[in-house]
Enzyme design. Structure first.
Site: not given
Ligand code: UNU
Ligand code: FES
Ligand code: FE
Length: 455
Positions: A103, A204, A207, A212, A360
């Site tokens: 509005h 982590d 992993h 990776h 990931d």
């Molecule tokens: O995926 C990760 N968190 C990661 C990747 C951590 C360290 C090196 C590369």
């Molecule tokens: Fe009405 Fe914003 S002006 S909802």
């Molecule tokens: Fe990762």
């Protein structure tokens, strides 16, 4: 109210799979976690000029962060006080006012209701405009340029909220001219619970060599030895794991800050040039952290890899979906060429279509989706790796584990998750400020890393 004691087993480092699935858990998180924590909004470098604004979310609440005419920064709820329409649809920009598309009410950059169409004719000048300004985010503050907001007036100051984590982050956020985020953030949707990537980035190391594996081989360099868990570096002094009072934490691999970069020469040179400044200002320990690679998390939903230079927020969109926003993290004193090179590397690795990002993403979606099942939902998850090694270190703040690959910071994340989910208010949380380590690990727990250094 969910019974947190049925979801988190601190003694054994175990969590219920319900934390990734249940709507009831999620609804309580929105109120008790996102409603009371300091949440990352943006970096000063993203809104340098008066009138610059950036739109984001605090939990599920849309907010506008705006640089005021006097240079200060304010944040407002991005929802019209008339009928609730979203006021600002742009991701970022520069403006003098925000005009609602429904509005036509218009609000100043300071949140004031400045204009109401046909005000005299239809409201007979009886509308109380002061009472209809955009609600302001209760607390806004910044840590070395990183701007945070908090909806709870009773939350501790930002510096205290970051606590020991800021001590570590100062090694690069208060050296080399300070840190900044570059680029407009890349944005992606992932069908996962917001805690899956949060716990992954915070702790982590396990992993990395496996998930990776192919990407690390392709990149080459020192991390490629981890590929397929082929060659685990000696565990004793490969790095550290840290968790802190409010659930923030990280894992660090010593000396490998540059390791994800294909051609790291200029980055190594920058670090070597600035290292004396870090040691002089912050001491030897933080010099050691400075040249390491960190996988890190700020409770609840902000993650970064220092070294790989990606900085992320995982916006919750219901229990089973998030929006991922990704910036590049650099130091201000880096040359424009080095910043550009780092941005390229950050996009290639952890951008939307990045090699490691897509490794990931698959895991994160599946860790969430499996819990649709009747049996899976009742199951538990294990984060007990290296528990014996959690404890204090004589020279380093927070709780440290035994080495880089461990789940100390996972456990610390869920320790605080449980605490804030249970607490009626910040007063309850404060009761545990001096005793959290004793209550969790006992009075005499010494970090495995410290035990080794002493031996
Ligand atoms: O995926 C990760 N968190 C990661 C990747 C951590 C360290 C090196 C590369
Ligand atoms: Fe009405 Fe914003 S002006 S909802
Ligand atoms: Fe990762």
């Amino acid at each position: 109210m969910v019974n947190v004691d049925n979801l988190i087993d601190l003694e054994n480092g175990v969590q219920s799979k319900k934390v990734f699935w249940d709507q009831e858990v999620y609804d309580q998180e929105i109120e008790r976690i996102f409603g009371r924590s300091w949440l990352f909004l943006t970096h000063e470098s993203q809104i340098p000029e008066p009138g610059d604004f950036f739109t984001t979310f605090m939990g599920e609440d849309p907010v506008i962060v705006a640089r005021q005419m006097d240079g200060t920064i304010k944040a407002f709820i991005n929802s019209c006080t008339h009928r609730g329409n979203q006021i600002c649809h742009a991701d970022s920009g520069n403006t003098r006012s925000f005009n609602c598309s429904y509005h036509g009410w218009s609000f100043g950059i300071d949140g004031e209701l400045a204009g109401v169409p046909l005000e005299a004719e239809v409201y007979f000048n009886k509308l109380d405009k002061a009472a209809h300004r955009l609600p302001e985010v209760t607390q806004v503050d910044n840590y070395r340029g990183f701007i945070f907001g908090c909806f709870d007036a009773e939350a501790p100051p930002l510096q205290e909220w970051l606590g020991e984590m800021a001590w570590y982050m100062d090694s690069w956020a208060d050296t080399g001219g300070g840190a900044e985020l570059i680029g407009t953030p890349m944005k992606t949707i992932l069908k996962c619970n917001w805690k899956v990537p949060s716990e992954n980035f915070i702790g982590d190391g396990y992993h990395v060599g496996w998930t990776h594996s192919a990407a690390l081989q392709m990149i080459g360099g020192p991390l490629s030895a981890l590929s397929g868990n082929g060659e685990l570096p000696p565990m004793d002094d490969v790095g550290a794991q840290v968790t802190t009072r409010h659930g923030h934490g990280f894992g660090v691999i010593w000396e490998l800050g540059h390791a994800i970069h294909r051609d790291p020469g200029d980055y190594i040179q920058f670090q070597q040039q600035t290292l004396p400044e870090v040691i002089e200002k912050k001491g030897e320990w933080r010099g050691k952290f400075y040249t390491g690679h960190w996988n890190s998390g700020l409770f609840p939903n902000c993650s970064f890899l220092y070294g790989t230079n990606t900085f992320k927020i995982w916006h919750p969109k219901g229990p089973h979906e998030i929006e991922v926003w990704t910036w590049t993290l650099v130091q201000k004193n880096m040359s424009p060429e080095l910043k550009r090179e780092i941005k390229k590397q950050a996009i290639q690795t952890f951008g939307t279509a990045g090699t490691l990002e897509s490794d990931d993403g698959e895991n994160m979606e599946t860790c969430t989706r499996t819990n649709r099942g009747f049996q899976t939902r009742r199951g538990t998850m294990n984060a007990s790796m290296g528990m014996e090694g959690d404890g204090r270190h004589p020279e380093l703040p927070g709780v440290l584990g035994a080495s880089f690959i461990g789940e100390t910071s996972y456990r610390g994340f869920y320790r605080f998750w449980g605490e804030i989910m249970k607490a009626e208010s910040w007063a309850d949380i404060h009761k545990n400020d001096d005793t959290w380590v004793d209550n969790w690990l006992g009075k005499d727990a010494v970090s495995g890393m410290a035990a080794r250094n002493i031996a």
